[in-house]
Design an enzyme around this catalytic site. Structure first.
Site, PDB file in Angstrom:
ATOM      1  NE  ARG A 178      -4.524 -96.626-131.530  1.00 51.42           N
ATOM      2  CZ  ARG A 178      -5.640 -96.900-130.890  1.00 51.42           C
ATOM      3  NH1 ARG A 178      -6.606 -96.015-130.827  1.00 51.42           N
ATOM      4  NH2 ARG A 178      -5.809 -98.065-130.303  1.00 51.42           N
TER       5      ARG A 178
ATOM      6  CG  ASN B   1       2.507-102.460-124.923  1.00 50.65           C
ATOM      7  OD1 ASN B   1       3.176-101.817-125.727  1.00 50.65           O
ATOM      8  ND2 ASN B   1       2.148-101.990-123.743  1.00 50.65           N
ATOM      9  N   GLY B   2       0.635-106.006-126.968  1.00 51.61           N
ATOM     10  CA  GLY B   2       0.189-107.399-127.067  1.00 51.61           C
ATOM     11  C   GLY B   2       0.635-108.041-128.370  1.00 51.61           C
TER      12      GLY B   2
ATOM     13  CG  ASP C  93      -2.940-100.024-129.528  1.00 54.72           C
ATOM     14  OD1 ASP C  93      -2.877-100.949-128.704  1.00 54.72           O
ATOM     15  OD2 ASP C  93      -3.843 -99.959-130.405  1.00 54.72           O
TER      16      ASP C  93
ATOM     17  CD  GLU D 129     -13.471 -97.154-122.964  1.00 48.23           C
ATOM     18  OE1 GLU D 129     -12.289 -96.745-122.837  1.00 48.23           O
ATOM     19  OE2 GLU D 129     -14.460 -96.416-122.851  1.00 48.23           O
ATOM     20  CG  ASN D 130      -7.241-100.710-121.716  1.00 48.55           C
ATOM     21  OD1 ASN D 130      -6.427 -99.781-121.760  1.00 48.55           O
ATOM     22  ND2 ASN D 130      -7.628-101.336-122.826  1.00 48.55           N
ATOM     23  CD1 TRP D 131     -11.455 -99.611-115.784  1.00 47.53           C
ATOM     24  CD2 TRP D 131     -10.295-101.043-114.506  1.00 47.53           C
ATOM     25  NE1 TRP D 131     -10.702 -98.872-114.891  1.00 47.53           N
ATOM     26  CE2 TRP D 131      -9.978 -99.722-114.090  1.00 47.53           C
ATOM     27  CE3 TRP D 131      -9.678-102.110-113.840  1.00 47.53           C
ATOM     28  CZ2 TRP D 131      -9.090 -99.442-113.054  1.00 47.53           C
ATOM     29  CZ3 TRP D 131      -8.788-101.827-112.800  1.00 47.53           C
ATOM     30  CH2 TRP D 131      -8.501-100.515-112.416  1.00 47.53           C
TER      31      TRP D 131
END
Ligand code: IPE
Ligand code: IPE
Ligand code: MG
Length: 248
Positions: A190, A24-25, A22, A69-71
């Site tokens: 994580r 990247n953004g 987690d 959920e990333n969809w």
């Protein structure tokens, strides 16, 4: 060789490491880049960590690459991620072969674009004889969905008379999950300072050691992996017992 790496006990390496990659953004935002560039740098981090994991003789590495959920992200980002998956699979075949890494995928793979499915199938087939480490990509993966699918499949077996209700146990259940044949993770990492599981491997992490780090995924380096493993090796896994029972 780094000092951290030297401190790792070779006989107590976690057999299976799972990672929620987690941040990247936020990494991209911090640098003033587009989010997609963050994901590209995330692929570089994965290549590096997969190679380092194989060198440490970790047998299974399972990474969360795209959740159910990333969809729900903006279509543009979803498209960029799917395109990145295809180009990365093409590009990384050599890395997988060089390091004898076998590729595997879990999740609702049928929901991926055809091109992704084809490329995945191809790399999975080409790497299937590689026996040093299994790298599993969790793609369109959701743990609740996985558990529901397992339940449906077990119900179907009962309905068809191939399984008795009394015989449904943890082994049966485990065999019906996407991760069938893969031992449960010993260590779950994580990144990016989030303290949640986000629908990842809920059944499988029942007794995993959890490790959280503020490092954003694109900046997670070999040294960070070594630190996570050293931290893991300091822990006592009691599985419900008391300390005195463990060495006897
Ligand atoms: C993880 O990074 C990669 C995916 C979920 C595909 P994010 O994209 O979630 O990065 P942040 O959390 O927004 O920083
Ligand atoms: C979890 O990250 C999924 C992946 C790393 C692929 P998210 O960034 O989607 O998680 P939440 O939604 O913030 O919990
Ligand atoms: Mg995130």
């Amino acid at each position: 060789m780094s000092s951290r790496k030297e401190q790792i006990q070779a006989d107590r390496i976690p057999k299976h490491v799972a990672i929620i990659m987690d941040g990247n953004g936020r990494w991209a935002k911090k640098k003033g880049y587009l989010r997609s560039l963050g994901h590209e740098n995330g692929v570089d981090a994965l290549r590096n960590i997969a190679t380092a994991s194989a060198k440490l003789n970790i047998e299974y590495l399972t990474v969360y690459a795209f959740s159910s959920e990333n969809w729900n992200r903006p279509q543009r980002e979803v498209n960029a991620l799917m395109a990145l998956l295809v180009t990365s699979l093409k590009k990384e075949l050599k890395t997988l072969m060089d390091n004898k890494i076998r590729l595997n995928a879990i999740g609702n793979l049928a929901s991926l674009p055809d091109k992704c499915q084809q490329e995945l199938d191809e790399v999975i087939l080409k790497t299937r004889e590689n026996d040093h480490m299994m790298l599993t990509l969790a793609l369109s993966y959701g743990s609740k969905e996985e558990i529901l699918e397992a339940t449906k499949s077990i119900a179907q077996q009962v309905k068809e008379g191939n399984l008795a209700v009394e015989d449904i146990d943890e082994v049966t259940f485990t065999q019906n999950l996407y991760t069938s044949g893969i031992p449960d993770p010993d260590l779950l990492i994580r990144t990016s300072n989030e303290y949640r599981i986000s629908n990842y491997l809920l059944w499988q992490i029942a007794y995993s050691e959890l490790y959280f780090t503020p490092k954003l995924w694109p900046e997670f380096k070999d040294e960070d992996l070594y630190e996570a493993i050293l931290n893991y090796q300091k822990r006592e896994r009691r599985f419900g017992k008391i300390s005195e029972q463990l060495n006897s």
